[in-house]
Design a protein around this motif. Structure first.
Motif, short mmCIF file in Angstrom:
data_model
loop_
_atom_site.label_atom_id
_atom_site.label_comp_id
_atom_site.label_asym_id
_atom_site.label_seq_id
_atom_site.Cartn_x
_atom_site.Cartn_y
_atom_site.Cartn_z
N PHE A 213 0.85 -1.19 0.00
CA PHE A 213 0.00 0.00 0.00
C PHE A 213 0.89 1.23 0.00
O PHE A 213 1.89 1.27 0.72
CB PHE A 213 -0.90 0.03 1.24
N LEU A 214 0.52 2.24 -0.78
CA LEU A 214 1.20 3.53 -0.76
C LEU A 214 0.26 4.52 -0.10
O LEU A 214 -0.86 4.73 -0.55
CB LEU A 214 1.56 3.98 -2.18
N ILE A 215 0.74 5.13 0.99
CA ILE A 215 -0.11 5.97 1.84
C ILE A 215 0.47 7.38 1.89
O ILE A 215 1.66 7.56 2.19
CB ILE A 215 -0.19 5.38 3.26
N GLU A 216 -0.37 8.36 1.59
CA GLU A 216 0.06 9.75 1.66
C GLU A 216 0.15 10.15 3.13
O GLU A 216 -0.73 9.85 3.93
CB GLU A 216 -0.96 10.66 0.94
N GLY A 217 1.24 10.84 3.49
CA GLY A 217 1.49 11.23 4.88
C GLY A 217 0.70 12.50 5.24
O GLY A 217 1.29 13.54 5.43
N LYS A 218 -0.62 12.35 5.34
CA LYS A 218 -1.45 13.48 5.73
C LYS A 218 -2.61 12.97 6.56
O LYS A 218 -2.89 11.79 6.59
CB LYS A 218 -1.98 14.24 4.51
N ASP A 219 -3.29 13.87 7.22
CA ASP A 219 -4.43 13.52 8.07
C ASP A 219 -5.68 14.18 7.50
O ASP A 219 -5.91 15.37 7.72
CB ASP A 219 -4.16 13.97 9.50
N ASP A 220 -6.47 13.43 6.77
CA ASP A 220 -7.69 13.96 6.17
C ASP A 220 -8.80 14.23 7.20
O ASP A 220 -9.79 14.85 6.89
CB ASP A 220 -8.25 12.99 5.12
#
Length: 100
Positions: A91-98
């Motif tokens: 999995f590729l996960i963007e380092g942000k908090d939606d």
């Protein structure tokens, strides 16, 4: 923005591993990646499903860096060996908090 590769890998064969580690290390570094964890020391705290033998977390400086690594011509034979010699989920996960 940082991105994170999160992998669950269970080898079905050990044959590919010795030839994989060195080139993968070098190519991750070439693309600006940094291993944060590569371990068989993990524990499920929630949910159900198959257990993976290894958990791997790689930090990337950008989404493009992660994609460039995955499409690196030098990496492709090693990727093929890993996927043929294991059960792998990446999995590729963007380092942000939606949800912040």
């Amino acid at each position: 923005m940082a991105y994170y590769s999160v992998l669950a890998v269970t080898p079905t064969s050990q044959d590919w591993i010795p030839d994989y580690i060195g080139p993968a290390n070098a190519l991750v570094a070439k693309h600006g990646g940094k291993y944060l964890a590569r371990t068989d020391s993990h524990q499920r705290l929630e949910g159900e499903g198959e257990e993976a033998a290894l958990r791997i977390v790689i930090e990337w400086p950008s989404k493009q860096a992660a994609l460039d690594f995955m499409n690196e011509p030098e990496y492709l034979p090693h990727l093929k060996a890993r996927t043929e010699g294991s059960i792998s989920h990446h999995f590729l996960i963007e380092g942000k908090d939606d949800l912040a």
